[in-house]
Design an enzyme around this catalytic site. Structure first.
Site, PDB file in Angstrom:
ATOM      1  N   SER A   1      34.559  20.904  62.782  1.00 32.73           N
ATOM      2  CA  SER A   1      35.317  21.177  61.557  1.00 32.73           C
ATOM      3  C   SER A   1      36.269  22.346  61.785  1.00 32.73           C
ATOM      4  CB  SER A   1      34.364  21.501  60.393  1.00 32.73           C
ATOM      5  OG  SER A   1      33.600  22.662  60.687  1.00 32.73           O
TER       6      SER A   1
ATOM      7  N   ASP B   1      28.230  20.921  68.498  1.00 37.51           N
ATOM      8  CA  ASP B   1      28.246  21.491  67.157  1.00 37.51           C
ATOM      9  C   ASP B   1      26.894  21.238  66.492  1.00 37.51           C
ATOM     10  OD1 ASP B   1      30.852  22.245  65.091  1.00 37.51           O
ATOM     11  OD2 ASP B   1      28.917  21.809  64.177  1.00 37.51           O
TER      12      ASP B   1
ATOM     13  N   ASN C   1      34.678  28.485  70.720  1.00 38.83           N
ATOM     14  CA  ASN C   1      35.156  28.566  69.346  1.00 38.83           C
ATOM     15  C   ASN C   1      34.068  28.863  68.325  1.00 38.83           C
ATOM     16  OD1 ASN C   1      37.110  27.778  67.021  1.00 38.83           O
ATOM     17  ND2 ASN C   1      35.407  26.352  66.769  1.00 38.83           N
TER      18      ASN C   1
ATOM     19  N   TYR D   1      30.413  41.282  62.910  1.00 41.99           N
ATOM     20  CA  TYR D   1      31.385  40.244  63.255  1.00 41.99           C
ATOM     21  C   TYR D   1      32.522  40.812  64.091  1.00 41.99           C
ATOM     22  CZ  TYR D   1      34.869  36.522  62.487  1.00 41.99           C
ATOM     23  OH  TYR D   1      35.806  35.538  62.660  1.00 41.99           O
TER      24      TYR D   1
ATOM     25  N   LYS E   1      33.675  39.876  67.965  1.00 41.48           N
ATOM     26  CA  LYS E   1      35.006  39.330  68.242  1.00 41.48           C
ATOM     27  C   LYS E   1      35.778  40.235  69.208  1.00 41.48           C
ATOM     28  CE  LYS E   1      34.688  35.553  65.914  1.00 41.48           C
ATOM     29  NZ  LYS E   1      34.698  34.249  66.604  1.00 41.48           N
TER      30      LYS E   1
END
Length: 236
Positions: free
Chosen positions: A12, A33, A72, A136, A140
């Site tokens: 998605s 996924d 991803n 987070y 990243k």
């Protein structure tokens, strides 16, 4: 032989757009996924679990070597720093960082044999700093750091490693959190120099460039796909 691209979290949003773009570019996307429907061809796995990740990677590699990887998959656990738990930290580190390293380690032998590889880590504009994103943002930023180290270590094998930092991208998740026509959503749009939200296809375009065989002189870089939001920001 059609070249294969591993895409984590490709069912998605941005991941799905990347998979569709890879297919259009003539690659075979291999998607792992948590969400997978019958007949979708997606390898189902909870990538926050190292053992499930290992089994999924083994299944992915049964079809042959994979020389392109798009890390991803990711998760957000927002909140002020005093409310961020160690459980939040453990989960986000495992899914956002450990999984990326595990995917590279699994595919690296095939890349070295081919003397070719492309790795793209999906970071975020939050790596430069964003309120309520302690764990987070840390992961990243870590994905950017990993890409830089991998670029140095693997360049001699024809392998490049880069990171992409999306800004505000209009996905289903974004729309649920930011209703259309709300003042808060409009404020986000007004803060973007190009005066619109990004699309998953905008990010997929950047991924396509970095995966291309002709992009071999671009490595160790962080490309912000953010409509100009990071211009003038520290570290941009």
């Amino acid at each position: 032989m059609v070249e294969r691209v591993l895409i984590t979290g490709g069912a998605s949003g941005i991941g799905r757009a990347v998979a569709e773009r890879c297919r259009a570019d003539g690659y075979e996307p291999v998607v792992i996924d948590r969400e997978a429907t019958a007949g979708s061809g997606i390898i189902q796995a909870n990538l926050s679990d190292p053992e499930e990740t290992a089994r999924a990677l083994e299944a992915a590699l049964r079809g042959g070597p994979i020389t392109r990887v798009v890390n991803n998959v990711g998760v957000v656990r927002p909140g002020p720093v005093e409310e961020q738990s160690f459980a939040d930290l453990d989960l986000v580190v495992s899914l956002n960082l450990r999984c990326a390293m595990q995917c590279l380690q699994a595919t690296l032998p095939g890349m070295k044999d081919a003397r070719f590889g492309r790795v793209v880590n999906m970071a975020s504009r939050a790596a430069l700093g964003k309120e309520l994103r302690t764990v987070y943002a840390a992961t990243k930023a870590g994905l950017i750091g990993m890409a830089k180290v991998w670029a140095l270590e693997l360049g001699e094998f024809g392998i490049t490693a880069n990171a992409i930092g999306p800004g505000p991208i209009r996905t289903e998740l974004f729309d649920r959190a930011n209703p259309h026509n709300s003042p808060r959503t409009q404020a986000i749009i007004d803060a973007v120099p190009v005066r619109r939200l990004g699309t998953p296809e905008d990010v997929a375009q950047a991924v396509s460039f970095l995966l291309d065989e002709r992009s071999g002189f671009v490595t160790g870089q962080a490309l912000y796909v953010c409509g100009g939001m990071t211009v003038g920001a520290a570290g941009a």
